[in-house]
Design an enzyme around this catalytic site. Structure first.
Site, PDB file in Angstrom:
ATOM      1  N   SER A 119     -27.870  -1.236 -51.154  1.00  0.00           N
ATOM      2  CA  SER A 119     -26.570  -0.656 -51.525  1.00  0.00           C
ATOM      3  C   SER A 119     -26.580   0.859 -51.326  1.00  0.00           C
ATOM      4  O   SER A 119     -27.599   1.517 -51.527  1.00  0.00           O
ATOM      5  CB  SER A 119     -26.283  -0.973 -52.995  1.00  0.00           C
ATOM      6  N   TYR A 142     -20.853   2.642 -48.238  1.00  0.00           N
ATOM      7  CA  TYR A 142     -19.581   3.072 -48.803  1.00  0.00           C
ATOM      8  C   TYR A 142     -19.354   4.482 -48.288  1.00  0.00           C
ATOM      9  O   TYR A 142     -20.318   5.189 -47.970  1.00  0.00           O
ATOM     10  CB  TYR A 142     -19.638   3.129 -50.330  1.00  0.00           C
ATOM     11  N   THR A 168     -18.775  -2.739 -46.610  1.00  0.00           N
ATOM     12  CA  THR A 168     -18.088  -3.512 -47.657  1.00  0.00           C
ATOM     13  C   THR A 168     -16.633  -3.060 -47.731  1.00  0.00           C
ATOM     14  O   THR A 168     -16.354  -1.873 -47.914  1.00  0.00           O
ATOM     15  CB  THR A 168     -18.804  -3.311 -49.009  1.00  0.00           C
ATOM     16  N   LYS A 266     -18.444  -7.036 -44.868  1.00  0.00           N
ATOM     17  CA  LYS A 266     -18.631  -7.840 -46.090  1.00  0.00           C
ATOM     18  C   LYS A 266     -17.428  -7.678 -47.014  1.00  0.00           C
ATOM     19  O   LYS A 266     -16.981  -6.559 -47.255  1.00  0.00           O
ATOM     20  CB  LYS A 266     -19.898  -7.360 -46.807  1.00  0.00           C
ATOM     21  N   HIS A 290     -17.285 -10.088 -53.831  1.00  0.00           N
ATOM     22  CA  HIS A 290     -18.086  -9.143 -54.605  1.00  0.00           C
ATOM     23  C   HIS A 290     -18.607  -9.800 -55.886  1.00  0.00           C
ATOM     24  O   HIS A 290     -18.737  -9.165 -56.928  1.00  0.00           O
ATOM     25  CB  HIS A 290     -17.232  -7.917 -54.952  1.00  0.00           C
TER      26      HIS A 290
HETATM   27  C1  LIG Z   1     -24.701  -5.670 -60.455  1.00  0.00           C
HETATM   28  C2  LIG Z   1     -24.073  -5.823 -59.092  1.00  0.00           C
HETATM   29  C3  LIG Z   1     -23.912  -4.707 -58.292  1.00  0.00           C
HETATM   30  C4  LIG Z   1     -23.343  -4.835 -57.025  1.00  0.00           C
HETATM   31  N1  LIG Z   1     -23.254  -3.739 -56.207  1.00  0.00           N
HETATM   32  C5  LIG Z   1     -22.774  -3.877 -54.954  1.00  0.00           C
HETATM   33  C6  LIG Z   1     -22.751  -2.767 -54.067  1.00  0.00           C
HETATM   34  O1  LIG Z   1     -23.183  -1.674 -54.405  1.00  0.00           O
HETATM   35  N2  LIG Z   1     -22.246  -2.968 -52.823  1.00  0.00           N
HETATM   36  C7  LIG Z   1     -21.770  -4.188 -52.411  1.00  0.00           C
HETATM   37  O2  LIG Z   1     -21.331  -4.312 -51.273  1.00  0.00           O
HETATM   38  N3  LIG Z   1     -21.800  -5.255 -53.230  1.00  0.00           N
HETATM   39  C8  LIG Z   1     -22.293  -5.135 -54.476  1.00  0.00           C
HETATM   40  N4  LIG Z   1     -22.345  -6.216 -55.304  1.00  0.00           N
HETATM   41  C9  LIG Z   1     -21.883  -7.523 -54.813  1.00  0.00           C
HETATM   42  C10 LIG Z   1     -23.036  -8.305 -54.181  1.00  0.00           C
HETATM   43  O3  LIG Z   1     -23.459  -7.677 -52.999  1.00  0.00           O
HETATM   44  C11 LIG Z   1     -22.645  -9.739 -53.869  1.00  0.00           C
HETATM   45  O4  LIG Z   1     -21.476  -9.748 -53.102  1.00  0.00           O
HETATM   46  C12 LIG Z   1     -22.444 -10.588 -55.134  1.00  0.00           C
HETATM   47  O5  LIG Z   1     -23.406 -10.251 -56.102  1.00  0.00           O
HETATM   48  C13 LIG Z   1     -22.551 -12.063 -54.804  1.00  0.00           C
HETATM   49  O6  LIG Z   1     -22.305 -12.833 -55.924  1.00  0.00           O
HETATM   50  P1  LIG Z   1     -23.477 -13.448 -56.857  1.00  0.00           P
HETATM   51  O7  LIG Z   1     -23.951 -12.319 -57.699  1.00  0.00           O
HETATM   52  O8  LIG Z   1     -22.770 -14.502 -57.632  1.00  0.00           O
HETATM   53  O9  LIG Z   1     -24.559 -13.962 -55.943  1.00  0.00           O
HETATM   54  C14 LIG Z   1     -22.912  -6.114 -56.574  1.00  0.00           C
HETATM   55  C15 LIG Z   1     -23.093  -7.220 -57.393  1.00  0.00           C
HETATM   56  C16 LIG Z   1     -23.675  -7.096 -58.632  1.00  0.00           C
HETATM   57  C17 LIG Z   1     -23.874  -8.324 -59.483  1.00  0.00           C
END
Ligand SMILES: Cc1cc2nc3c(=O)[nH]c(=O)nc-3n(C[C@H](O)[C@H](O)[C@H](O)COP(=O)(O)O)c2cc1C
Length: 399
Positions: A119, A142, A168, A266, A290
């Site tokens: 990230s 980002y 993203t 994404k 997300h």
């Molecule tokens: C705590 C947390 C932080 C996240 N931070 C980002 C991020 O910085 N950038 C991003 O593209 N997605 C982020 N996501 C989304 C994840 O990349 C992913 O799409 C998502 O966790 C998938 O769902 P799942 O947790 O049910 O597997 C984050 C998800 C979580 C749980």
């Protein structure tokens, strides 16, 4: 690098049998504010729940009396072979969950034979994270801090040898995650000692986490968003910076010019957006909401997947994420046309529970699940999975 040799607790495999066990261990080890940041979703958490429920609605149609001895779990994502079809999704602030954070997760992904996506919101410098893994590592971009900061990050990512970019597109503003303000997340991460006082109780009730957090230097800075003349961005500035830096299709054009490697888009849920991503030069798309943390009440991703797969029609790779907690979920996503899934919380629970060994255990659980599921289905290889192995609800059958 990590400022302390963080405590990584061994896990007992007979007590950590599935991802839910890792989730419970994380809940015990880390304070509520950090756990809820990881576990929670936006607003009423409808999409968060639906992402998982959608997997339950799809049932298997196994082939009986088929002996499968050596399952082939390997697949390719953007030209990189991975040992099984799950890569680690970008999870911001992983260093809050464990001091080794992104470095531990990337290392575990490499050891598990799969890829890691770092990230933008990382507490560890991207160079350390890239160096920690022998597998593919992608950088999720980002545009926080503006174009200049993003260009500097792309330059660093290129020099560090990142395998590709992930853009993203579902975060024009941070989703309203209602658990965070209730827990005083902003106050706890901010500079004012006074503002923290009402929320300190739960932190103090987790002395193991608290000591490792303080020894690690406290709230991490965002090492990969370096503002010209100011240094790394403060974590508390993220929400405002995100709101000022929506990624648009026009941005994708200049990013394509600055980055010659493959780009994954994404965070889309419709066939139209997938076609647009192809037009703008994406090599892959990730069907994602997300993890239910952005717009609540959007489709669960498994349900959105067939529309995107049909629209893309084999021109680029389609991945998905959201709600994957078991290997059988991964197999269902592949049956519906995904090349691989991304896992977010499934590995982050492991990281929060035990650091690097926790991520290793998450990957091991899922890999063994996928292998067993294939054998029970009577299918020798993930490449052979298709719609004939699953039944989807009639209400899904738009495509
Ligand atoms: C705590 C947390 C932080 C996240 N931070 C980002 C991020 O910085 N950038 C991003 O593209 N997605 C982020 N996501 C989304 C994840 O990349 C992913 O799409 C998502 O966790 C998938 O769902 P799942 O947790 O049910 O597997 C984050 C998800 C979580 C749980």
């Amino acid at each position: 690098m990590c400022r302390i040799a963080a405590v990584s607790r061994p896990l007992n495999p007979s007590q950590v049998v599935n991802i839910e066990d890792l989730r419970r261990s994380a809940q015990v080890r880390i304070p509520k504010a950090v756990f809820d940041y990881l576990d929670g979703g936006a607003e009423g958490e409808l999409t968060l729940a639906e992402n998982c429920r959608a997997f339950r609605e799809v049932t298997f149609r196994p082939r009986g009396a088929v002996a499968v001895h050596n399952c082939n779990l390997k697949t390719n994502v953007l030209g990189y072979e991975i040992a099984f079809p799950a890569m680690l999704a970008p999870v911001g602030y992983s260093r809050l969950m464990h001091p080794e954070g992104e470095v531990a997760a990337a290392r575990a992904a490499g050891e598990g034979g799969t890829g890691y996506i770092l990230s933008t919101i990382s507490g560890h410098p991207m160079e350390d994270v890239r160096a920690a893994s022998k597998g593919p590592v992608f950088y999720q971009l980002y545009l926080m801090g503006g174009r200049k900061a993003a260009e500097a990050a792309l330059d660093r990512a290129r020099k560090a040898g990142f395998s590709g970019l992930v853009i993203t597109v579902d975060t024009p503003v941070a989703g309203m995650r209602e658990r965070d303000p209730r827990n005083g997340m902003r106050e706890l991460m901010g500079p004012s000692a006074l503002a923290k006082i009402p929320y300190l109780g739960n932190l103090l009730a987790h002395p193991g986490w608290l000591i490792s957090f303080l020894l690690d230097g406290g709230v991490p800075k965002l090492e990969n968003i370096v503002l010209p003349g100011q240094g790394p961005m403060e974590l508390t500035d993220v929400a405002a910076a995100l709101a000022e830096s929506t990624v648009t299709w026009e941005d994708l054009r200049w990013i394509r010019e600055s980055w010659k490697g493959p780009i994954m888009v994404k965070g889309l849920l419709t066939g139209d957006d997938a076609r647009r991503a192809i037009d703008e030069g994406a090599a892959a798309v990730v069907v994602s909401n997300h993890g239910g943390r952005q717009l609540d009440s959007v489709s669960p991703t498994l349900r959105a997947l067939p529309e995107v797969v049909a629209a893309v029609d084999g021109r680029i790779e389609v991945l998905m994420d959201g709600g994957v907690r078991r290997g059988s979920d991964i197999v269902k996503a592949l049956c519906l046309g995904a090349r691989s899934v991304l896992i977010g919380r499934a590995y982050a629970y492991g990281l929060a529970a035990a650091g690097h060994p926790g991520v290793i255990r998450a990957l091991e659980i899922l890999r063994l699940d996928v292998e067993r599921t294939l054998r029970l289905l009577g299918c020798a290889s993930v490449a052979e999975l298709n719609r004939s192995y699953v039944e989807i609800p009639a209400t899904w059958a738009r495509i």
